[in-house]
Design a protein around this motif. Structure first.
Motif: not given
Lengths: 306, 306
Positions: A196, A199-203, A207-208, B299, B302
């Motif tokens: 995750l 896939l979130s781009g770097g969280l 935050d996740i 996503r 982020r």
């Protein structure tokens, strides 16, 4: 006790250094960092240990250069596509050598057990935040606990002796009689947070968790379902414990995210792929895990297109 | 027939121009492109139509400037967070005005139906590749079919008349007596390919399908399950038809990917969020859709962090 560490990245450098500091004879096989490590050794910067200058007994390009087979060979490389672990171990392993794997993932022992059927195989996991910041430079940020156990189960005298050496070095080292269950237990955290974060781009993990806790829990529950179906039931409260401890952690960047963003191979197959294949083989429903795995494969395909 | 088009993006510009070309009185409400469109109109470049210079009868900053209420108001804006559709329509709608929505998504009509309970509401979808390349510049790449139907069902005389005008303009326009089912039908394709293109980091539809067809199918099947549970059963072969037609398409970049990469709001809620909420309300299992929706939210979180 003679030890050979294969891999001078963060994990190999750190756990090799701890043994050397106890006066144990530790040699290393360095791959990309060979020239630097040969000349300068490995410098550890650690909140726990302070600065430590690790000068291995020998620095080798490959285990073929060894004069004498070690008592333990620690294979400290990530289980990723393109890493031929059997080839790396081949020349390091004598009749009395115990093979120690320190890595993440599920079902990562079978290939090694089949290749070296007459050697003791010790499966291990490190619970640590440690980073290789440059060739021969290792930054130990936090934690450090080890879990070691014989594969597929039990704790041998040699496993106990290695645990003892780490305990003396100031690291908590659990001798686990059921290391496969322990791997599933670690997977409960890794399976959601590693992919995750990518896939979130770097969280960050915080935050996740704050925004998608039900999704994180659904993935964790599926890992528990596979573990149970494979005869390795996890504690009833394991999801709660993982959620609570993640809530208390400072915002954390996962190792998979660091690997992904640096363009390095990731542990997607070792962590997610092997869990998904285990679930499929057992016929249990794991749609959230399957989704995350499929998306990681798509994300990595895209990365490979440049 | 007097028509007001709200929104001079790709869809509003193109479908407004088609009517104007038939001699119909078409005014537009332009928002960010007002100055340009007021001065220069809208230039369409189309493989089908060639070049066409669309000069609206009036170019307005808002519907409040209208002297006379139109017969039809076409709301051609994406259903995204921050777009107040009721506020945009308020001053455009007289007692005899039919409201026409041309947009993607599921359950996007309810808010408008509640705000304008005494007006005819025509719900529509465009099957088209069309892009706004600059203010007042629209590039029509391919396709163009429309589906229009009264909400929640039926086909009125005014809906038929509007379809007729589009057919005369050379566009295939289906009058659908069951537009809600038609929306679910379109969602079968949108629900996998739009978010997967974003979450993969930019893969074309062809790469997604070739490498993760079972995952794509699982998402499509869940859309069918929700549609069926809500009383809008889709054709038995709809998944096969969508897979086969995607296989035949050239590699395609989805609109959600274009929006995401340009930093614009996406239709995540209209397409995925509303489908997931419908599934939850109906109590059906949609774990793949839930996973994809959760990941899109992560996503976008982020992205919002910059």
């Amino acid at each position: 006790m003679k030890v050979l560490v294969i891999g001078t990245g963060a994990v190999g450098g750190f756990y090799g250094a701890l043994l050397a500091k106890q006066g144990i004879h530790v040699s290393v096989v360095a791959r990309s960092d060979y020239d630097h490590v040969r000349r300068h050794g490995i410098q550890i910067q650690s909140q726990m240990m302070g600065g430590y200058d690790f000068r291995p007994a020998q620095v080798l390009r490959s285990a073929a250069e060894l004069a004498e087979k070690p008592d333990y060979v620690l294979l400290c490389i990530k289980v990723v596509e393109g890493a031929d672990r059997v080839a790396l171990l081949k020349d390091a392993v004598g009749p009395d050598t115990s093979i120690v794997l320190i890595c993440n993932g599920i079902d990562i022992e079978g290939e090694i057990a089949r290749a070296f059927p007459n050697n003791e195989l010790i499966s291990g996991m490190a619970f640590i935040c440690v980073t290789r910041t440059a060739p021969g430079k290792i930054w130990h940020q936090a934690y450090g606990r080890l879990a070691l156990g014989n594969y597929p189960k039990g704790v041998s005298a040699k496993t106990k002796a290695l645990c003892g050496a780490y305990e003396q070095a100031g690291i908590h080292c659990v001798a686990s009689a059921d290391i496969i269950t322990a791997r599933w237990q670690k997977c409960v955290w890794n399976a959601p947070f590693n992919p995750l974060s990518v896939l979130s781009g770097g969280l960050a993990t915080s935050d996740i968790l704050v925004t998608q806790e039900p999704f994180v829990r659904a993935i964790m529950e599926e890992v528990c379902v596979i573990a149970r179906a494979s005869g390795h039931s996890l504690p009833d409260d394991i999801v709660e414990v993982n959620i609570a401890s993640t809530r208390k952690m400072p915002p954390y960047t996962t190792s998979m995210l660091l690997d992904f963003e640096a363009g390095r191979p990731t542990e997607t197959e070792a962590i997610l792929g092997n869990a998904v294949r285990a679930g499929r083989a057992l016929g249990v429903a794991i749609p959230h895990l399957e989704s995350v795995y499929a998306l990681m494969k798509l994300r990595e395909l895209r990365r490979s297109q440049g």
